[in-house]
Design a protein around this motif. Sequence first.
Motif, PDB file in Angstrom:
ATOM      1  N   GLU A  19     -17.227 -18.617 -17.601  1.00 59.67           N
ATOM      2  CA  GLU A  19     -15.836 -18.586 -18.050  1.00 59.67           C
ATOM      3  C   GLU A  19     -14.982 -19.421 -17.112  1.00 59.67           C
TER       4      GLU A  19
ATOM      5  N   ASP B 224      -8.079 -22.485 -18.373  1.00 62.45           N
ATOM      6  CA  ASP B 224      -7.458 -23.796 -18.532  1.00 62.45           C
ATOM      7  C   ASP B 224      -6.100 -23.789 -17.830  1.00 62.45           C
TER       8      ASP B 224
ATOM      9  N   HIS C 182     -11.699 -19.638 -21.321  1.00 63.66           N
ATOM     10  CA  HIS C 182     -12.624 -20.169 -22.326  1.00 63.66           C
ATOM     11  C   HIS C 182     -14.048 -20.012 -21.822  1.00 63.66           C
TER      12      HIS C 182
ATOM     13  N   TYR D  54     -17.864 -21.500 -21.542  1.00 67.02           N
ATOM     14  CA  TYR D  54     -18.570 -22.786 -21.519  1.00 67.02           C
ATOM     15  C   TYR D  54     -20.061 -22.485 -21.413  1.00 67.02           C
TER      16      TYR D  54
END
Lengths: 331, 588
Positions: free
Chosen positions: A60, A63, A69, A71
Amino acid sequence: MTRLLGPAVGVVAVYVVVLAAPFVAPYDPAVQHRDHPLAAPTALHMIDRDGRFHLRPFVESEDADGATHAYPLRVFARSSDDVDTGRGSRHLVSVDPPANLFLFGTDTLGRDQFSRLLYGGRISLGVGLLATALALGVGLLLGSLAGFFGGWIDAAVMAVSDVFIALPWLYLLLALRAAMPLDVAPARALASIVIVIGIAGWARPARLIRGVVLSVRNRDFVAAAAASGASPARVLRSHVAPAALSVALTQASILIPQYTLAEITLSFFGIGIGEPTPSWGAMIGVMLRQELTIAHWWLAAPAAALIGVSLLYHATADALQRRTLALGVTR
Amino acid sequence: MRRWLVAVLLTAVAAAPPIAAGAARAQPADASTQATDRMVVDGDIGRSGGTLVVAARAEPKTFNPIAALDSPSRDVIWRMQADLIHINRETQRAEPALARAWTVSPDGLHYVINLRRGVRFSDGHPFDADDVVFSFNAYLDERLHAAQRDLLLIGGKPIAVRKIDALTIGVDLPAPYAAAERLFDSVAILPRHRLEAPWKAGTLAAAWGVATAPAEIVGLGPFRLERFRPGEDIVLARNPNYWKEDRAHTPLPYLARLTFAVVPSEEAQVVRLRAGELDVLNRVSTQHAATLDRDQASAPYVLRDLGPGLEYHFLFFNQNESVPAAVRAKQAWFGDDRFRRAISLAIDRASLVRLAYSGRGTPIWGHVTPGNRLWANTAIAHPAASTSAALALLTQAGFTRGADGTLADARGTAVSFSILVAAGNAALNDMAAIVQDDLRKLGITVQIAALDFSAVLSRVLESHDYDACLLRLVSGDVDPNPEMNVWLSNGPTHLWHPLQTKPATDWEAEVDRLMREQMTTLDAAARKQLYDRVQAIVAEKLPLVPLVSPNIIVAAKRTLGNFRPAVLDHYTLWNAEQLFWRTAEGRR
């Protein structure tokens, strides 16, 4: 044999992994992730925040707006770590930016500890191996000559070995480094470390080999071979060498971790390969900053790796010694 | 006020009379029979008693102020000794100490200094002008190699100190010297009755060694030696004859005892501070500051980050004439202003502060740090780090980048050099690795050579066998004069090219002229202008590429009163006489 197999396979596996560092390591060991100094090891997840299970682990990352988000881990993907050409090499595992995959966290300059551990292992374990080869090669040659021929050769070799054992090597090396050119390229630095450790370390194996050769030389079957007209070279090759080689092999498994440790000591005192090339010694040197290591335990990873490798080598040495004794070579 | 009149005694000395211009009048001669002319100091009014335990990295090597060269010795000695005129570590200005007042002649060459009446040494013996004359003569004695001797020479000639009467001395300077009163700081006024005999016998340098009986060691400072246990501690007891008092006229110091506990490692010091066994840490490194900071809300100590001190870290290139051939081949780069400016532009100082100092430092572009409030030139530009701007400068200077990104000079030689750094300094080594990475982006290959500190100094100052070096300097004072040796082209610590017979460049000649002029300019504003110009030249020509000034971080128990650490050494004990325990439990 089974006692030997396990640790020997372990040792070989370690060398394979470190030799494959450019592929296994997710990052270039010199790259400074300056926004992530002393980052903790990246957590790998398989269950997301909604409770869903993912077969492919993910990391995680937040941003710029603070939103998190996921990954997923990418396998055999080409990385973008080569800034100049825009295309990097393939790596065993990686994640897409802006996420990071710091499996063992980062150091004070934000460099990936896992990648540095693997690349550093190539240096530290490589030095151990090559220096042992050099020390044992010289020790085997001079020890065999001294033990087999005796007389003034024996006296001379043993006198020189006494001098080498008595020399305060670390202080000599520190003085030598102060007098050396400053811009030593990493390859030359590596070669000089191998040579220095190898040359400094031949005396002890030479004395051991000499003892083995001396013992074998006086055995009845060697005397019988000599009496039946075998040349000294043939006696050395057929009767003395097998015994000496067996001992040398056991010695090697003891010396390699010792010389790895010697490289670590030299790097620790700043005589090793310079920045940014990693070595376990340079990495362990950071642990001198105790408060830093207590607060960031992952900085101790190279010390843990060193302990693990040393245990593997000692298990190998132990098994080899048992095998040698079982074969009755040294009796 | 006439410009040559030194303005002093603004707040600190209640009892001092106004200063007259010209030579001071003679004072009554019998110093011992007068009531003590005490100095009143400002600060919280405290309570007497208690012991303060301070960490010491090492034990003192001597208690002799003339022979002391190391910090551990000086830290202890200066709690037992006093000077005539003292630089207030808080205001950074000179203020009266054993000198009650002073006047200076219009040409700046002659000082007349009035001493305090009725002051006694810690053994009860009266202090007078003979002690002052004896002390300066001893410090100036070449046989003793006192560290302060160089500071008492102006243009290579010693100052002359003479007795006018029992409480007045005259000081004659061989040449005008700006802010000459600062010369008197850290020159301890020694007891003639104790030390004149060993001086005459030629044994003064060996006097007051660590084996000396405590009662033999006498001074005018707030404390006197009570006990020294080698490897353990040094216990100082209150000097009952001390000459300072608080606003309520309570004699200082407040503390009954001041103990220096010898704790060699900083790790152990931090542990003992947290355990309550130590009360003050005079310097905390950034890595330990992070730990102490995290716990301080629930701990009995307070961590104080004083911001940038007078220490500055910088990179410089070897510009000596007599160098090995390998270095000479690179000196065309090192001697080019544009090359040095490009290097400065490429270095990301913000990263140096964040990574090497955990954010507890200040990026600098000039050699006088923001910690020097009186002298820093605030007009010096702070250009942001930029690889592209650096490359543009290098292109102007004839450098080109090859297909593989390597930077080469006009002759096609790849740009590569080594940076020398002291091996034991973790922050400097981290800085070197960051600089190496920043310069890699320009296509420059940098090797870092970490050597023992003495080997670093030997290469820089003697053999000149190095390319570049990352080093730090700590000014002893805010005034520019103690740094003359660094900035004058013939100075022994003109690091990039020491001991020049004549200035190698026009700008070094200009710096020489400005530094010499400021040294003899008595007007403070005019001096500031001259030194501002020196700072501007250094920032433009970058003989030293200033990088970072680390913050001064100290720690002390919360209940310690009047704890007002300063960025001038000694950071925490400069006002030891005023420190006191606010609560009974801190008093041990």
